[in-house]
Design a protein around this motif. Structure first.
Motif, PDB file in Angstrom:
ATOM      1  N   SER A  23       0.842  -1.106  -0.135  1.00  0.00           N
ATOM      2  CA  SER A  23      -0.063   0.001   0.092  1.00  0.00           C
ATOM      3  C   SER A  23       0.885   1.206   0.107  1.00  0.00           C
ATOM      4  O   SER A  23       0.602   2.171  -0.916  1.00  0.00           O
ATOM      5  N   LEU A  24       1.691   1.402   0.862  1.00  0.00           N
ATOM      6  CA  LEU A  24       2.753   2.473   0.783  1.00  0.00           C
ATOM      7  C   LEU A  24       3.502   2.800  -0.337  1.00  0.00           C
ATOM      8  O   LEU A  24       3.646   3.718  -1.090  1.00  0.00           O
ATOM      9  N   SER A  25       3.874   1.435  -0.854  1.00  0.00           N
ATOM     10  CA  SER A  25       4.700   1.668  -2.248  1.00  0.00           C
ATOM     11  C   SER A  25       3.788   1.846  -3.347  1.00  0.00           C
ATOM     12  O   SER A  25       4.197   2.755  -4.394  1.00  0.00           O
ATOM     13  N   LEU A  26       2.334   2.054  -3.368  1.00  0.00           N
ATOM     14  CA  LEU A  26       1.367   2.273  -4.428  1.00  0.00           C
ATOM     15  C   LEU A  26       1.760   3.730  -4.368  1.00  0.00           C
ATOM     16  O   LEU A  26       1.644   4.333  -5.601  1.00  0.00           O
ATOM     17  N   LYS A  27       1.506   4.347  -3.375  1.00  0.00           N
ATOM     18  CA  LYS A  27       1.551   5.961  -3.118  1.00  0.00           C
ATOM     19  C   LYS A  27       2.891   6.450  -3.872  1.00  0.00           C
ATOM     20  O   LYS A  27       3.246   7.278  -4.477  1.00  0.00           O
ATOM     21  N   GLY A  28       4.049   5.690  -3.228  1.00  0.00           N
ATOM     22  CA  GLY A  28       5.441   5.966  -3.612  1.00  0.00           C
ATOM     23  C   GLY A  28       5.746   5.687  -5.268  1.00  0.00           C
ATOM     24  O   GLY A  28       6.068   6.486  -5.942  1.00  0.00           O
ATOM     25  N   ALA A  29       4.814   4.921  -5.669  1.00  0.00           N
ATOM     26  CA  ALA A  29       4.892   4.360  -7.302  1.00  0.00           C
ATOM     27  C   ALA A  29       4.267   5.654  -8.247  1.00  0.00           C
ATOM     28  O   ALA A  29       4.958   5.458  -9.339  1.00  0.00           O
ATOM     29  N   LEU A  30       3.613   6.611  -7.413  1.00  0.00           N
ATOM     30  CA  LEU A  30       3.248   7.586  -8.433  1.00  0.00           C
ATOM     31  C   LEU A  30       4.484   8.544  -8.932  1.00  0.00           C
ATOM     32  O   LEU A  30       4.307   8.965  -9.882  1.00  0.00           O
ATOM     33  N   ASP A  31       5.565   8.645  -8.176  1.00  0.00           N
ATOM     34  CA  ASP A  31       6.541   9.295  -8.598  1.00  0.00           C
ATOM     35  C   ASP A  31       7.777   8.521  -8.825  1.00  0.00           C
ATOM     36  O   ASP A  31       8.667   8.929  -9.623  1.00  0.00           O
ATOM     37  N   ALA A  32       7.833   7.245  -8.577  1.00  0.00           N
ATOM     38  CA  ALA A  32       8.842   6.226  -8.787  1.00  0.00           C
ATOM     39  C   ALA A  32       8.185   4.997  -9.326  1.00  0.00           C
ATOM     40  O   ALA A  32       8.007   4.090  -8.601  1.00  0.00           O
ATOM     41  N   PRO A  33       8.025   4.875 -10.636  1.00  0.00           N
ATOM     42  CA  PRO A  33       6.974   3.696 -11.276  1.00  0.00           C
ATOM     43  C   PRO A  33       7.866   2.537 -11.181  1.00  0.00           C
ATOM     44  O   PRO A  33       7.078   1.248 -10.886  1.00  0.00           O
ATOM     45  N   ALA A  34       9.095   2.293 -10.622  1.00  0.00           N
ATOM     46  CA  ALA A  34       9.672   0.860 -10.366  1.00  0.00           C
ATOM     47  C   ALA A  34       9.159   0.390  -9.273  1.00  0.00           C
ATOM     48  O   ALA A  34       9.154  -0.694  -9.067  1.00  0.00           O
ATOM     49  N   LEU A  35       8.524   1.082  -8.365  1.00  0.00           N
ATOM     50  CA  LEU A  35       8.077   0.540  -6.896  1.00  0.00           C
ATOM     51  C   LEU A  35       6.716  -0.128  -7.281  1.00  0.00           C
ATOM     52  O   LEU A  35       6.219  -0.862  -6.460  1.00  0.00           O
ATOM     53  N   TYR A  36       6.281  -0.173  -8.618  1.00  0.00           N
ATOM     54  CA  TYR A  36       4.937  -1.000  -8.741  1.00  0.00           C
ATOM     55  C   TYR A  36       5.269  -2.322  -8.625  1.00  0.00           C
ATOM     56  O   TYR A  36       4.469  -3.139  -8.444  1.00  0.00           O
ATOM     57  N   ALA A  37       6.481  -2.848  -8.945  1.00  0.00           N
ATOM     58  CA  ALA A  37       7.148  -4.074  -8.632  1.00  0.00           C
ATOM     59  C   ALA A  37       6.882  -4.371  -7.345  1.00  0.00           C
ATOM     60  O   ALA A  37       6.733  -5.707  -6.700  1.00  0.00           O
ATOM     61  N   VAL A  38       7.177  -3.587  -6.478  1.00  0.00           N
ATOM     62  CA  VAL A  38       7.095  -3.781  -4.854  1.00  0.00           C
ATOM     63  C   VAL A  38       5.701  -3.920  -4.406  1.00  0.00           C
ATOM     64  O   VAL A  38       5.234  -4.758  -3.533  1.00  0.00           O
ATOM     65  N   VAL A  39       4.736  -2.949  -5.185  1.00  0.00           N
ATOM     66  CA  VAL A  39       3.334  -3.233  -5.107  1.00  0.00           C
ATOM     67  C   VAL A  39       2.861  -4.595  -5.312  1.00  0.00           C
ATOM     68  O   VAL A  39       2.081  -5.109  -4.347  1.00  0.00           O
ATOM     69  N   VAL A  40       3.068  -4.967  -6.174  1.00  0.00           N
ATOM     70  CA  VAL A  40       2.744  -6.349  -6.853  1.00  0.00           C
ATOM     71  C   VAL A  40       3.394  -7.595  -5.853  1.00  0.00           C
ATOM     72  O   VAL A  40       2.556  -8.268  -5.426  1.00  0.00           O
ATOM     73  N   ALA A  41       4.589  -7.531  -5.568  1.00  0.00           N
ATOM     74  CA  ALA A  41       5.277  -8.414  -4.713  1.00  0.00           C
ATOM     75  C   ALA A  41       4.498  -8.385  -3.378  1.00  0.00           C
ATOM     76  O   ALA A  41       4.212  -9.522  -2.686  1.00  0.00           O
ATOM     77  N   GLY A  42       4.119  -7.133  -2.901  1.00  0.00           N
ATOM     78  CA  GLY A  42       3.822  -6.802  -1.461  1.00  0.00           C
ATOM     79  C   GLY A  42       2.558  -7.562  -1.340  1.00  0.00           C
ATOM     80  O   GLY A  42       2.003  -8.383  -0.470  1.00  0.00           O
ATOM     81  N   TYR A  43       1.338  -7.264  -2.347  1.00  0.00           N
ATOM     82  CA  TYR A  43       0.183  -7.852  -2.341  1.00  0.00           C
ATOM     83  C   TYR A  43       0.180  -9.303  -2.630  1.00  0.00           C
ATOM     84  O   TYR A  43      -0.647  -9.914  -1.948  1.00  0.00           O
ATOM     85  N   ALA A  44       0.853  -9.516  -3.501  1.00  0.00           N
ATOM     86  CA  ALA A  44       1.073 -11.353  -3.741  1.00  0.00           C
ATOM     87  C   ALA A  44       1.619 -12.006  -2.520  1.00  0.00           C
ATOM     88  O   ALA A  44       0.925 -13.073  -2.156  1.00  0.00           O
ATOM     89  N   GLY A  45       2.565 -11.508  -1.872  1.00  0.00           N
ATOM     90  CA  GLY A  45       3.358 -12.064  -0.561  1.00  0.00           C
ATOM     91  C   GLY A  45       2.011 -12.155   0.475  1.00  0.00           C
ATOM     92  O   GLY A  45       2.093 -13.146   1.340  1.00  0.00           O
ATOM     93  N   ALA A  46       1.309 -10.844   0.548  1.00  0.00           N
ATOM     94  CA  ALA A  46       0.323 -10.961   1.511  1.00  0.00           C
ATOM     95  C   ALA A  46      -0.581 -11.768   1.623  1.00  0.00           C
ATOM     96  O   ALA A  46      -1.052 -12.550   2.459  1.00  0.00           O
ATOM     97  N   PHE A  47      -1.059 -12.017   0.150  1.00  0.00           N
ATOM     98  CA  PHE A  47      -2.241 -13.040   0.235  1.00  0.00           C
ATOM     99  C   PHE A  47      -1.745 -14.494   0.272  1.00  0.00           C
ATOM    100  O   PHE A  47      -2.321 -15.620   0.954  1.00  0.00           O
ATOM    101  N   CYS A  48      -0.454 -14.675  -0.061  1.00  0.00           N
ATOM    102  CA  CYS A  48       0.150 -16.199   0.195  1.00  0.00           C
ATOM    103  C   CYS A  48       0.352 -16.339   1.746  1.00  0.00           C
ATOM    104  O   CYS A  48       0.041 -17.343   2.223  1.00  0.00           O
ATOM    105  N   CYS A  49       0.985 -15.299   2.604  1.00  0.00           N
ATOM    106  CA  CYS A  49       0.917 -15.557   3.881  1.00  0.00           C
ATOM    107  C   CYS A  49      -0.503 -15.630   4.609  1.00  0.00           C
ATOM    108  O   CYS A  49      -0.512 -16.218   5.547  1.00  0.00           O
ATOM    109  N   LEU A  50      -1.397 -14.949   4.042  1.00  0.00           N
ATOM    110  CA  LEU A  50      -2.769 -15.331   4.489  1.00  0.00           C
ATOM    111  C   LEU A  50      -3.153 -16.523   4.191  1.00  0.00           C
ATOM    112  O   LEU A  50      -4.006 -17.055   5.211  1.00  0.00           O
ATOM    113  N   ALA A  51      -2.901 -17.263   3.110  1.00  0.00           N
ATOM    114  CA  ALA A  51      -3.433 -18.525   2.917  1.00  0.00           C
ATOM    115  C   ALA A  51      -2.623 -19.366   3.904  1.00  0.00           C
ATOM    116  O   ALA A  51      -3.373 -20.377   4.281  1.00  0.00           O
ATOM    117  N   LEU A  52      -1.403 -19.203   4.109  1.00  0.00           N
ATOM    118  CA  LEU A  52      -0.705 -20.084   5.234  1.00  0.00           C
ATOM    119  C   LEU A  52      -1.079 -19.689   6.669  1.00  0.00           C
ATOM    120  O   LEU A  52      -1.277 -20.804   7.435  1.00  0.00           O
TER     121      LEU A  52
END
Length: 120
Positions: A23-52
């Motif tokens: 979520s925080l990276s999503l805000k930061g990605a507005l100025d630094a588009p490379a952070l979109y990779a962190v957004v995707v990894a953060g949300y994907a990791g969050a859902f995997c950990c929630l499943a675990l």
């Protein structure tokens, strides 16, 4: 497949941290588009950990309630720290209510678990 129930809390904590990072990276990605990779990894990791977390035996209502509420509160607080977003007294009250709500969910889950064990 069930994991160790004690690990469920660790997976839940990691899911919260990953979701907040996304979520925080999503805000930061507005100025630094490379952070979109962190957004995707953060949300994907969050859902995997929630499943675990769920696989470890933590009830869905508890896991999702704690995950969602903690994520909202932590994101609001860290948005103030990293992005200088204001926290009004009403927002602070809301965060306090979220914390009380999470505690109620946790205590309620423990009471329900005890009752389930006591009933033959």
């Amino acid at each position: 497949m069930r994991l160790n129930p004690a690990r469920g809390r660790w997976f839940l904590a990691l899911a919260i941290l990953l979701e907040v990072t996304g979520s925080l990276s999503l805000k930061g990605a507005l100025d630094a588009p490379a952070l979109y990779a962190v957004v995707v990894a953060g949300y994907a990791g969050a859902f995997c950990c929630l499943a675990l977390t769920l696989l470890s035996g933590v009830p869905l209502g508890v896991a999702y309630g704690v995950w969602g509420a903690s994520g909202v509160a932590l994101t609001a607080i860290l948005s103030m720290v990293f992005f200088s977003e204001p926290l009004s007294p009403l927002m602070i009250l809301g965060i306090a209510v979220i914390i009380v709500g999470v505690l109620c969910i946790e205590l309620g889950a423990h009471i329900a678990h005890r009752r389930r064990i006591e009933v033959p």
